[in-house]
Write an enzyme that holds these catalytic residues in place. Structure first.
Site, PDB file in Angstrom:
ATOM      1  N   GLU A   1       0.826  -1.207   0.000  1.00 32.29           N
ATOM      2  CA  GLU A   1       0.000   0.000   0.000  1.00 32.29           C
ATOM      3  C   GLU A   1       0.863   1.261   0.000  1.00 32.29           C
ATOM      4  O   GLU A   1       0.663   2.195   0.780  1.00 32.29           O
ATOM      5  CB  GLU A   1      -0.976  -0.023   1.182  1.00 32.29           C
ATOM      6  CG  GLU A   1      -1.923  -1.216   1.110  1.00 32.29           C
ATOM      7  CD  GLU A   1      -2.943  -1.256   2.233  1.00 32.29           C
ATOM      8  OE1 GLU A   1      -2.822  -0.447   3.182  1.00 32.29           O
ATOM      9  OE2 GLU A   1      -3.846  -2.095   2.175  1.00 32.29           O
TER      10      GLU A   1
ATOM     11  N   GLU B   1      -4.218  -9.109   0.077  1.00 32.85           N
ATOM     12  CA  GLU B   1      -4.814  -8.860   1.387  1.00 32.85           C
ATOM     13  C   GLU B   1      -6.336  -8.893   1.239  1.00 32.85           C
ATOM     14  O   GLU B   1      -6.888  -8.244   0.353  1.00 32.85           O
ATOM     15  CB  GLU B   1      -4.358  -7.499   1.933  1.00 32.85           C
ATOM     16  CG  GLU B   1      -4.272  -7.416   3.430  1.00 32.85           C
ATOM     17  CD  GLU B   1      -3.483  -6.188   3.893  1.00 32.85           C
ATOM     18  OE1 GLU B   1      -2.261  -6.134   3.616  1.00 32.85           O
ATOM     19  OE2 GLU B   1      -4.081  -5.291   4.490  1.00 32.85           O
TER      20      GLU B   1
END
Length: 805
Positions: A420, A497
């Site tokens: 991220e 994820e």
């Protein structure tokens, strides 16, 4: 004097050990350290008096020894535990016979900003707390006299990590002694470019150092042994090498006939022994464990291991070991992996940093695929004092150290350059991503490189625009999976994820078919929630960016092109206590709680990811008169489940294509709730839960009763409060007093409740939902360990462990 056969064998063994030590000595350097919590600028001096410092062995994490407090600058994200500065010192002697050797110290990880001195000489600094590094001690050693190694660890700049980092020399340390001509550190790289049923070609790249003053002609070769220790291949026919001053790199190949492949089900390992001989004398030897396997990603059909399709059934794992903190322990790590293996996990994403080297050895042995991840941020910070401060200067050395250390592990099948990363939102992400991938592939071209991305529109994702990623990893956003092949044609995908679902073991809120977003949006960091800071375990609570576990499973399974998933997260971890704030100090995301006790959703995954018969019934059956209770069951290997209350059938139900559990809404009556799974009318499994009475006794069960007398081995003892008939009392939150005597000590206590603010070192621990955990550590002497658990109004419980050589 006539020597008997036994004495001759002992002498031969000792001579063999001595001979090996002269070739290459790798010494466990974890024991016999002194520690000071706090700063003393004179502590790097060789003649400094550390007599009053605390004696301890490594690995060590000083933060976990503290009480929890909301006042620590690491904040709740960092686990409400302190950072600070600590010093370590170790005095040791190097024999005079080693004066012509090369000697280095290897650290597998120090959190963080470590600085190292030997005999007062400054060796260097390493800011990143998750990466391995080493220093050459040779020029500064006293041979035959005491030497002093000093290490300063500075974790005082907070907030730093987005999760609990720990503080200290929290991974293994080794002292390595070699000849001047030797295999370099991480200087053997083994690949298997050709694999079929009849043979496997093993390619070996060597990096050899020569710190002498002249070129050396040596024999350099590798023998390969199978798991039984039988030699199955050798490269000894390619031996003569000239090693110039400074060193050189070489390559050779050998062939293994009828190779046994490494797989999830059968993680078969070979051992390569690389040797250097000079004038017929062995001067260096390095052993490298490896596996023979092939894998590939296919844009249309997902992931293949050994040419067989395999769905990646993975979890994300942070590095802490619960009550033990960040200090690596083999027994604790193996327990975590064993629990996950039983759940059906076949892959682990170590998030968001390189893990301890030793846990990758376990993954090799136990059969896990591993994604190793380098960074949680690049130049753009997520916290004020995080890795952004060091990225420019250190990223190249850090990511390449990771790859060099881990590239021989058969479990490691993918590298990740980040998680991220905020640079994905602008053009800097394109440049940096390409730079990082180039650094990885300069060392290893055999594995794909990914990055865990949040932006899944091509025009918005500048990391993808680099064109450097081999596999696109996306976090969350299940609703976009169907469109990914259209947006990114020809690309392979993995869900790096998923979920971010929340639960507390043994806590249930109804109605269970109403989903709750906690937090509901990006503007509400915490929620009012439940007064006891629990979260319902029905799999209907999740963060706004995530989903329920069922939704994530269904989405990934729906699309053949999705290679698989990594669930956030396998275990609860210290820090990031979403959806709450203080006194919550650890996460609710785990499928397994912080104490290693499975939550109900564990059995959802077990029913979907394994073929073993599963029938899990919940919740408990202690409710109030007039309550209506939602009863769930997870199951497999059956067509239907029938529910009974006190012998009366409440009907049979079956899963549908879009719901992975069955549910009944039941008016509560004390007694017995029972589930029966059936296939073609035949009973497969039966599970029942009884209404429990008052706590009547303490029940202790251990994951093992025999420990190694090595000062490191652990036994995890589960404490249950049960009624007179042995039923767990689900609402018994009672204070325990835990003591350990004999050949061991109490290493920690826990109950899996994220809002328990008592120190993990406290022998007084309340149960949570009737359960708690005691962690017992062995001493270095053989003997018995007695564990005693007391609670007011109950007879004390005792458990005896045994330590052995």
């Amino acid at each position: 004097m006539k020597l008997n056969k036994h004495t001759l064998l002992v002498i031969a063994l000792l001579l063999s050990l001595f001979s090996t030590a002269q070739v290459r000595s790798v010494v466990d350097f974890n024991n016999g350290w002194k520690f000071l919590l706090g700063n003393d600028s004179l502590a790097s001096n060789a003649n400094y008096n550390d007599a009053k410092w605390r004696s301890l062995n490594l690995p060590h994490d000083w933060s976990i020894e503290s009480n929890f407090s909301s006042s620590f600058p690491a904040t709740n994200q960092g686990g409400a535990l302190p950072g600070g500065i600590g010093w370590y010192r170790k005095t040791f002697t190097v024999p005079a016979s080693s004066a012509d050797k090369k000697i280095r110290i290897e650290f597998d990880g120090v959190y963080k900003n470590s600085e190292v001195w030997i005999n007062g000489h400054y060796l260097g600094k390493r800011p990143y707390g998750y990466v391995n590094f080493s220093y050459d001690l040779t020029p500064y050693l006293n041979y035959g006299k005491p030497n002093v190694l000093a290490v300063k660890v500075d974790n005082s700049l907070q907030p730093d990590s987005r999760w609990y980092s720990g503080s200290g020399i929290y991974r293994d340390v080794k002292l390595v002694t070699t000849s001047k001509v030797a295999i370099a550190e991480a200087g053997v790289f083994i690949t298997t470019p050709v694999i079929n049923q009849s043979k496997a070609t093993v390619s070996i790249q060597y990096t050899v150092t020569n710190t002498g003053k002249q070129n050396e002609i040596v024999n350099l070769y590798t023998d390969v042994y199978d798991a039984a220790g039988k030699k199955v291949a050798t490269s000894k026919n390619i031996v003569k090498r000239t090693i110039p001053v400074g060193g050189y790199s070489y390559a050779s190949q050998l062939q293994i006939n009828a190779p046994i492949l490494w797989s999830i089900a059968k993680p078969y390992l070979y051992k390569a022994v690389t040797r250097i001989e000079r004038n017929g004398q062995l001067i260096d030897e390095v052993k490298t464990t490896f596996g023979i396997r092939s894998f590939r990603f296919d844009a249309a059909n997902g992931f293949f291991l050994n040419n067989q399709p395999l769905k990646i059934q993975g979890v994300c794992m942070h590095h802490d070991l619960g009550a033990l903190g960040a200090a690596y322990n083999h027994a604790a790590a193996k327990r975590q992996l064993t629990i996950l293996k039983e759940m059906g996990v076949n892959a682990i994403r170590f998030s968001h940093n390189p893990p301890a080297a030793a846990i990758l050895d376990l993954c090799d042995e136990m059969g896990f695929l591993v994604q190793v991840e380098a960074f949680d941020m690049w130049k753009k910070k997520k916290n004020k004092f995080d890795y952004n401060l060091y990225f420019d200067e250190w990223h190249a050395r850090d990511i390449q150290a990771m790859v060099l250390r881990d590239r021989n592990h058969p479990s490691v099948f993918m590298w990740s350059i980040g998680n991220e990363i905020r640079e994905q939102f602008d053009s800097t992400g394109t440049t940096i991503a390409k730079r990082l991938v180039d650094l990885v592939k300069a060392i290893d071209t055999t594995r794909p490189v990914t990055c865990a991305l949040t932006e899944n529109f091509p025009e918005k994702n500048f990391i993808w625009k680099s064109g450097a990623l081999d596999v696109l990893g996306f976090n969350y956003k299940l609703y976009d999976y169907a469109d990914l092949p259209k947006r990114f044609p020809g690309q392979s995908f993995v869900a790096t994820e998923t979920a971010s679902a929340l639960a507390s073991r043994g806590s249930y809120d109804m109605p269970s078919d109403s989903n709750r977003l906690w937090p509901p949006d990006g503007k509400t960091p915490t929620v009012k929630g439940n007064a006891d800071m629990s979260v319902s375990a029905y799999d209907h609570v999740y963060a706004y960016w995530g989903s329920s576990h069922e939704a994530a499973l269904l989405a990934v399974n729906k699309y053949k092109f999705m290679s698989g998933m990594f669930v956030w997260s396998g275990f609860d971890f210290i820090g990031e206590p979403v959806p709450y704030a203080w006194p919550a100090r650890s996460s609710y995301y785990g499928i397994v709680d912080l104490a290693g006790l499975p939550k109900d959703v564990y059995y959802l995954y077990q029913s979907e990811w394994t073929t073993k018969p599963v029938l899990h019934l919940f919740p408990h059956w202690n409710w109030n008169k007039g309550d209506t209770v939602d009863v769930w069951a997870y199951y497999n290997n059956a067509d239907e489940v029938e529910l009974f209350l006190n012998g009366k059938s409440l009907g049979s139900k079956s899963k549908t294509t879009d719901v992975l559990h069955v549910m009944w809404r039941v008016p509560y009556q004390p007694g017995i709730i029972k589930a029966v799974s059936k296939k073609n009318g035949k009973i497969i499994l039966t599970k029942e839960i009884r209404t429990a009475g008052a706590p009547a006794k303490i029940l202790l069960t251990a994951d093992k009763s025999k420990l190694k007398a090595n000062g490191k081995d652990l036994s995890f003892i589960t404490v249950k409060l049960v009624d007179k008939d042995g039923n767990l009392v689900p609402d018994a939150d009672q204070l325990l007093q835990i003591s350990v005597t004999g050949a061991g000590l109490l290493a920690g206590t826990d109950n899996g409740f994220p809002a328990d603010s008592s120190s993990f070192k406290n022998p007084r621990r309340k149960t949570w939902k009737g359960m708690a955990l005691a962690i017992v550590q062995s001493h270095v002497k053989k003997g018995n360990i007695t564990v005693l658990v007391k609670a007011d109004g109950l007879k004390q419980a005792m458990f005896t462990l045994r330590t052995e050589d």
